[in-house]
Design a protein around this motif. Sequence first.
Motif, PDB file in Angstrom:
ATOM      1  N   HIS A 101       0.828  -1.198   0.000  1.00  0.00           N
ATOM      2  CA  HIS A 101       0.000   0.000   0.000  1.00  0.00           C
ATOM      3  C   HIS A 101       0.869   1.257   0.000  1.00  0.00           C
ATOM      4  O   HIS A 101       1.978   1.258   0.552  1.00  0.00           O
ATOM      5  CB  HIS A 101      -0.906   0.035   1.238  1.00  0.00           C
TER       6      HIS A 101
ATOM      7  N   ILE B  87     -11.016   6.412  -1.010  1.00  0.00           N
ATOM      8  CA  ILE B  87     -10.637   5.326  -1.914  1.00  0.00           C
ATOM      9  C   ILE B  87     -11.695   5.132  -2.994  1.00  0.00           C
ATOM     10  O   ILE B  87     -11.373   4.882  -4.159  1.00  0.00           O
ATOM     11  CB  ILE B  87     -10.408   4.032  -1.119  1.00  0.00           C
TER      12      ILE B  87
ATOM     13  N   CYS C 196     -10.131  -0.969   2.050  1.00  0.00           N
ATOM     14  CA  CYS C 196     -10.139  -1.019   0.582  1.00  0.00           C
ATOM     15  C   CYS C 196     -11.259  -1.914   0.064  1.00  0.00           C
ATOM     16  O   CYS C 196     -11.860  -1.634  -0.988  1.00  0.00           O
ATOM     17  CB  CYS C 196      -8.791  -1.524   0.080  1.00  0.00           C
TER      18      CYS C 196
END
Length: 249
Positions: A65, A77, A115
Amino acid sequence: MIFNDDATHSAILEETITFKRLGGGTIVENTTGDMLRNVEFMKKLSEETDVHIVAGTGFYLESVHPKGMDTFKVEDIVEMMKMDFLVGCDGTDIKCGVIGEIGCSWPLHVNEKKCLLATGEAQAELGCPVIIHPGRHSQSPAEVVRILQEAGGNAEHTVMSHLDRTFHNDEELLEFAGLRTYLEYDHFGIEIADWQCDPTIDMPNDGERIRRIKKLFANGFNKVVIAHDLHAKHMLNIDAFMPSTFAAT
């Protein structure tokens, strides 16, 4: 996927031309932005070969990441993914067509879960497919699907990769298949038992992979994807996977 040398370009071009000649029309290249995605190279290769190449967006495992991921919110995101789809990625006007490969560990890291939640929200908004790299545990794929669906994602438009090394008996495989994701067997050609990524996993050979896929079809599950997870140059060398006495014959 950054290739700056002519030899690598020529090798990939040659293989893509062969893929086209044998009937292939589309390649889904699911390298994410944190894994050195190179969309300009993909565009050039597509123009040279007349093969459609679909780029991926999102984030892979926590270990790769970008710095600052701890400060990102789910909505941040989601906006990044939507930008890659609707505007262009990496400072270009080249747009992505799939979310993935989204990296998940076991146990799931807090940023990977963030995520994954963003992936579900973005999939709900964009109506796009998703590709998942599950953790190396038989419970990981179902956990991923649960979190994805809680965020609004669609399991039926999601590919669960690497099932070769994830489910080791028919009962677990068939139970997960009931969640209706695409089921990906993507280690074809990797004929090894002592798998370098995790020596505790007894990898099936290609014959066993085919048996498991036939088992899925026999039970009404036909959403199967077959691939090769050849992600490193040494995997193209047969000596890396066979004893020298066999490789030399």
